[in-house]
Design an enzyme around this catalytic site. Structure first.
Site, PDB file in Angstrom:
ATOM      1  CG  ASP A  38      -1.820  -1.211   1.468  1.00 49.80           C
ATOM      2  OD1 ASP A  38      -2.257  -1.662   0.260  1.00 49.80           O
ATOM      3  OD2 ASP A  38      -2.316  -1.491   2.604  1.00 49.80           O
TER       4      ASP A  38
HETATM    5  N1  URA Z   1      -0.993  -6.003   3.989  1.00 51.19           N
HETATM    6  C1  URA Z   1      -1.636  -4.803   4.060  1.00 51.19           C
HETATM    7  O1  URA Z   1      -2.639  -4.150   4.602  1.00 51.19           O
HETATM    8  N2  URA Z   1      -1.065  -3.777   3.414  1.00 51.19           N
HETATM    9  C2  URA Z   1       0.322  -3.997   2.734  1.00 51.19           C
HETATM   10  O2  URA Z   1       0.805  -2.825   2.102  1.00 51.19           O
HETATM   11  C3  URA Z   1       0.825  -5.161   2.710  1.00 51.19           C
HETATM   12  C4  URA Z   1       0.074  -6.269   3.427  1.00 51.19           C
END
Ligand code: URA
Length: 239
Positions: free
Chosen positions: A104
């Site tokens: 993310d």
């Molecule tokens: N899980 C998440 O919630 N975000 C990420 O970036 C990676 C794994």
């Protein structure tokens, strides 16, 4: 395999297409002992290509370990947001690299950038179960019961996540510090798993991807090529 000399030089990390053309023009490149004059000359893996007399090693694919900072999206381009590609030197911008797996925008840590589609496909396929470990700071009640729920496989909004390993490391500024290992790569997986138990992820950083661990010497935004041991692991994944 036969490949254009300029592409070969880019594959060795000698520079961008424009830069390597200049190297050839300036007679700094030799092939089997003879100064190269043509950027489009065809090269095979058996040829000895030298830059300023030093033998170059060609690898068909490039693999980069990046310590992703907050605020960058795991994409090759975007009209509005900063992408992880913007953290790379020019010579790595036009060789077809892309992030193998997404973090993310606000997640930090290990991202592997590669132009090896086969590797990406294999590691991202849910059947491969590549272990991914994250460090997280979480608000809400996180305890051994949470670890048990995650171990069994938490269900949220009609979806059951596979068993995950949760280790509680302690408290930091009122938040719980945890290390969590998941074996699939679902969208917002860690955040949603904690949401499922009434908690909220306030900070998330990926520490490892299979046997590849984020190099502690890399500051956020820094990157390096994978080393021999890491490449050997990639070779095993592709078998
Ligand atoms: N899980 C998440 O919630 N975000 C990420 O970036 C990676 C794994």
């Amino acid at each position: 395999m036969s490949i254009r000399l300029d592409k070969y030089l880019c594959g060795c990390g000698a520079g961008t297409r424009t830069e390597v053309k200049k190297l050839i023009k300036n007679k700094r490149v030799s092939v089997n002992g003879a100064i190269a004059t043509k950027a489009d000359a065809k090269i095979s893996e058996d040829d000895a290509v030298r830059l300023d007399g030093a033998l170059l090693e060609y690898s068909r694919f490039t693999y980069i370990m990046l310590n992703k900072p907050d605020g960058y999206i795991s994409a090759t381009r975007d009209d509005n947001k900063k992408t992880v590609m913007e953290l790379l030197e020019d010579k790595y911008r036009n060789i077809g690299l892309f992030p193998a797996g997404r973090l993310d925008k606000d997640t930090r840590g290990l991202v592997i950038l590669t132009n090896d589609g086969d590797f990406a496909h294999r590691t991202l396929s849910p059947s491969k179960h590549v272990a991914k470990t994250y460090f997280a700071l979480v608000s809400g009640d996180v305890d051994e019961k949470t670890a048990e729920i995650f171990n069994k496989g938490v269900t949220f909004k009609g979806f059951t996540y596979k068993s995950a390993k949760l280790i509680i490391e302690g408290k930091q500024n009122g938040l719980t510090a945890v290390r969590i290992t998941v074996y699939e790569g679902r969208y917002h997986q860690i955040k949603l798993m904690f949401e499922a138990v009434g908690c909220r992820v306030e900070y998330l950083k990926r520490l490892s991807f299979g046997e590849i661990e984020l190099d502690g010497g890399l500051e956020e935004g820094d990157y390096r090529l994978l080393n021999e041991k890491e490449l050997e692991y990639i070779g095993r994944i592709k078998e």
